[in-house]
Design a protein around this motif. Sequence first.
Motif, PDB file in Angstrom:
ATOM      1  N   VAL A  26      -5.078 -30.650 -32.821  1.00 57.24           N
ATOM      2  CA  VAL A  26      -4.643 -29.949 -31.785  1.00 57.24           C
ATOM      3  C   VAL A  26      -3.322 -31.609 -31.442  1.00 57.24           C
ATOM      4  CG1 VAL A  26      -6.602 -29.021 -30.771  1.00 57.24           C
ATOM      5  CG2 VAL A  26      -6.839 -30.520 -30.244  1.00 57.24           C
ATOM      6  N   LEU A  27      -3.840 -32.299 -31.816  1.00 58.41           N
ATOM      7  CA  LEU A  27      -2.409 -33.336 -31.183  1.00 58.41           C
ATOM      8  C   LEU A  27      -0.995 -33.227 -32.279  1.00 58.41           C
ATOM      9  CD1 LEU A  27      -4.733 -35.254 -29.995  1.00 58.41           C
ATOM     10  CD2 LEU A  27      -2.904 -34.754 -28.006  1.00 58.41           C
ATOM     11  N   LYS A  28       0.329 -33.573 -31.922  1.00 56.89           N
ATOM     12  CA  LYS A  28       1.323 -32.940 -32.328  1.00 56.89           C
ATOM     13  C   LYS A  28       1.181 -34.436 -32.748  1.00 56.89           C
ATOM     14  CE  LYS A  28       3.354 -29.734 -30.442  1.00 56.89           C
ATOM     15  NZ  LYS A  28       2.166 -28.871 -29.826  1.00 56.89           N
ATOM     16  N   SER A  29       1.353 -35.618 -31.498  1.00 59.32           N
ATOM     17  CA  SER A  29       1.749 -37.346 -32.066  1.00 59.32           C
ATOM     18  C   SER A  29       0.301 -37.891 -33.045  1.00 59.32           C
ATOM     19  CB  SER A  29       1.963 -37.576 -30.762  1.00 59.32           C
ATOM     20  OG  SER A  29       1.619 -38.883 -30.725  1.00 59.32           O
ATOM     21  N   ARG A  30       1.067 -38.417 -33.705  1.00 64.02           N
ATOM     22  CA  ARG A  30      -0.002 -39.313 -35.239  1.00 64.02           C
ATOM     23  C   ARG A  30      -0.362 -40.479 -33.942  1.00 64.02           C
ATOM     24  NH1 ARG A  30       2.195 -40.225 -40.892  1.00 64.02           N
ATOM     25  NH2 ARG A  30       1.333 -38.212 -40.545  1.00 64.02           N
ATOM     26  N   ASP A  31       0.241 -41.111 -32.712  1.00 66.28           N
ATOM     27  CA  ASP A  31      -0.191 -42.053 -32.736  1.00 66.28           C
ATOM     28  C   ASP A  31      -1.146 -41.511 -31.945  1.00 66.28           C
ATOM     29  OD1 ASP A  31       1.791 -43.962 -33.375  1.00 66.28           O
ATOM     30  OD2 ASP A  31       2.913 -44.291 -31.586  1.00 66.28           O
ATOM     31  N   LEU A  32      -1.162 -40.504 -31.022  1.00 66.96           N
ATOM     32  CA  LEU A  32      -2.165 -40.563 -30.633  1.00 66.96           C
ATOM     33  C   LEU A  32      -4.133 -40.092 -30.839  1.00 66.96           C
ATOM     34  CD1 LEU A  32      -0.223 -38.014 -27.290  1.00 66.96           C
ATOM     35  CD2 LEU A  32      -1.049 -40.238 -27.332  1.00 66.96           C
ATOM     36  N   VAL A  33      -3.788 -39.592 -32.286  1.00 68.34           N
ATOM     37  CA  VAL A  33      -4.747 -39.117 -32.987  1.00 68.34           C
ATOM     38  C   VAL A  33      -5.394 -40.660 -32.926  1.00 68.34           C
ATOM     39  CG1 VAL A  33      -5.054 -37.915 -35.047  1.00 68.34           C
ATOM     40  CG2 VAL A  33      -3.315 -36.850 -33.797  1.00 68.34           C
ATOM     41  N   ILE A  34      -4.031 -41.822 -33.666  1.00 65.51           N
ATOM     42  CA  ILE A  34      -5.202 -42.688 -34.349  1.00 65.51           C
ATOM     43  C   ILE A  34      -5.625 -43.338 -32.572  1.00 65.51           C
ATOM     44  CG2 ILE A  34      -4.602 -45.184 -34.649  1.00 65.51           C
ATOM     45  CD1 ILE A  34      -2.148 -43.879 -35.843  1.00 65.51           C
ATOM     46  N   ILE A  35      -5.657 -42.706 -31.601  1.00 66.14           N
ATOM     47  CA  ILE A  35      -5.306 -43.605 -30.420  1.00 66.14           C
ATOM     48  C   ILE A  35      -7.093 -42.524 -29.654  1.00 66.14           C
ATOM     49  CG2 ILE A  35      -5.367 -43.395 -28.015  1.00 66.14           C
ATOM     50  CD1 ILE A  35      -2.606 -44.400 -28.167  1.00 66.14           C
ATOM     51  N   THR A  36      -7.427 -41.419 -30.378  1.00 65.01           N
ATOM     52  CA  THR A  36      -7.934 -40.632 -29.919  1.00 65.01           C
ATOM     53  C   THR A  36      -9.363 -40.914 -30.674  1.00 65.01           C
ATOM     54  OG1 THR A  36      -6.892 -38.471 -29.622  1.00 65.01           O
ATOM     55  CG2 THR A  36      -9.524 -38.540 -29.798  1.00 65.01           C
ATOM     56  N   CYS A  37      -9.027 -41.085 -32.400  1.00 64.59           N
ATOM     57  CA  CYS A  37     -10.080 -42.259 -33.325  1.00 64.59           C
ATOM     58  C   CYS A  37     -10.861 -43.056 -32.735  1.00 64.59           C
ATOM     59  CB  CYS A  37     -10.022 -41.716 -34.634  1.00 64.59           C
ATOM     60  SG  CYS A  37     -10.562 -42.473 -35.626  1.00 64.59           S
ATOM     61  N   LEU A  38      -9.882 -43.977 -32.713  1.00 62.66           N
ATOM     62  CA  LEU A  38     -10.093 -45.372 -32.430  1.00 62.66           C
ATOM     63  C   LEU A  38     -11.122 -45.427 -31.093  1.00 62.66           C
ATOM     64  CD1 LEU A  38      -7.328 -47.542 -34.109  1.00 62.66           C
ATOM     65  CD2 LEU A  38      -9.698 -47.363 -34.987  1.00 62.66           C
ATOM     66  N   SER A  39     -11.016 -45.096 -30.095  1.00 62.40           N
ATOM     67  CA  SER A  39     -10.857 -44.518 -28.819  1.00 62.40           C
ATOM     68  C   SER A  39     -12.810 -44.152 -29.082  1.00 62.40           C
ATOM     69  CB  SER A  39     -10.958 -43.379 -27.778  1.00 62.40           C
ATOM     70  OG  SER A  39      -9.492 -43.664 -27.058  1.00 62.40           O
ATOM     71  N   LEU A  40     -13.564 -44.157 -29.905  1.00 58.12           N
ATOM     72  CA  LEU A  40     -14.574 -44.441 -30.085  1.00 58.12           C
ATOM     73  C   LEU A  40     -15.433 -45.749 -30.282  1.00 58.12           C
ATOM     74  CD1 LEU A  40     -15.588 -41.418 -32.987  1.00 58.12           C
ATOM     75  CD2 LEU A  40     -15.106 -41.088 -30.717  1.00 58.12           C
TER      76      LEU A  40
END
Length: 507
Positions: free
Chosen positions: A99-113
Amino acid sequence: MISTLRQKPASLFLLLGAYFIVQVLVRLALPASLELDEGQQLYYAQWLSVGYDSQPPFYNWIQHGVVELLGPNRLSLALLKNLMLFASYGLVALAAAQVLKSRDLVIITCLSLLTMPQVSFEAQRDLTHTVALIFCTALFAFAMLRTLKAPSAWSYALTGVAIGCGFISKYNFVLLVAAALLAILAEPAFRRRLFDWRLLLTTAVAIAIVTPHALWFFQHMQEATSNTLGKMTDDDLTGMAQIVAGMKSLSTAVIASAAPTLLLLLIPFADIVASSRRTHPQASMLRSGNEWSRLIGRMMLIVIVALALMVLFGGVSAIKDRWLAPCFLLLPLYLCLKIEAAGLETPGQLRRFMAVALAIMVIVPAVLYGRVVGAGIIGHYQKQNVPYEQAIQAALASSPSRPILVLTSDQQMAGNIRLHAPDIPVTMTDNSGVAAPAKFDAQHPLLVIWRNFGKPNPPLPQSMKDWIAAYPGLTAQSFGEVALPFLHGRPHSLYSFGYAVYYSTTP
């Protein structure tokens, strides 16, 4: 590192893999003494059952298989937990990529755990069923978003797998599924997915997974619910006092679950905050969104409202923050969806967040290790400082021959006995799948080990006396007590155990 993460998606999984390998090594470097949940897992791994106690059996089943493969040891415990957490992080990344276009935001989402104490620290310290819940939530999020975006028979079936496994990992998973259904119904773009014939696949798969334990649950409802209900309610609180306590508990749990993530995400998104005086982009972020952010936002809100209703009308007065793990696991994705929809993403956000993530990856293992090996310095001991191995070996040495069975007082103690005497079955006075022999003799004695929170002269619990009395002619051939210093502790700080050897001398 930043450019590698952007250009090679697999590098994120390599980073996570290295981190969880470190966590396994840290656990193996710590003393061979088990925490509460670890002990319970090794105790229940002696047999396979559709139900054990007040917790559903999903994690127990997998742990049983790992123990059968690797043996009842710390590696079996640490490997399963960290593989499941690794999979959880990976599934969150895959869900975000839907659902996210930005790879940066995908990484941030994952590591935010990593910013969630219940996921990054408590799960490593001593959680098992909650780890299964985290995994099932991540799997459900990925399968649900995949189904909503690109429906297929396999995505509907995978959603059923996630729902079924979630139900038998923690009972409160039902709140997340109910919230998802209501949130999907409220979004016109997704509503038709609930009226697709392939939803029958989801239902059939989920029912097939849940049914064996569900049959046990309805036959043992009191046993399955009493412990959890006891933690959630307080008979001494009634009326407004119960509501106030419940709302306070809920508010505290929400803050404890969400605040660390929100605060730490201020670091990568500092540019948004810094420019707020001029353009007020945070207002744009609050107003911005899309169907995905609305879906996830509604899910989180519905779960919180449901818990509030349980406080108001269900008599609930105590809610723990780890029970909200399914709800707030999606909080980072929700925030990143809002940021992307508002057009507030900048290249520097990932760089700043990686500093936060890497710091947590160093701090968490260091604290987990230091709190045990440094316990003697501050005089505050952890469960892993208890000298189980030395006590168990002393008790075994008192027996004329190798015991045929060990009877003990609690599940943590039982798990530690399994760890240090894996060839001897361990049982307790109730809820045991380990069959006791018909008779104990000098060549096949019963060893009894108990304790009273480590206090000197621990009395033999009445429940154990009653268990022993059920064997006519069974008498104590020796009694003993051992007081040992804590591992990594001060020399004069002692922890006491009681033990006895029983067998019958009559033919």
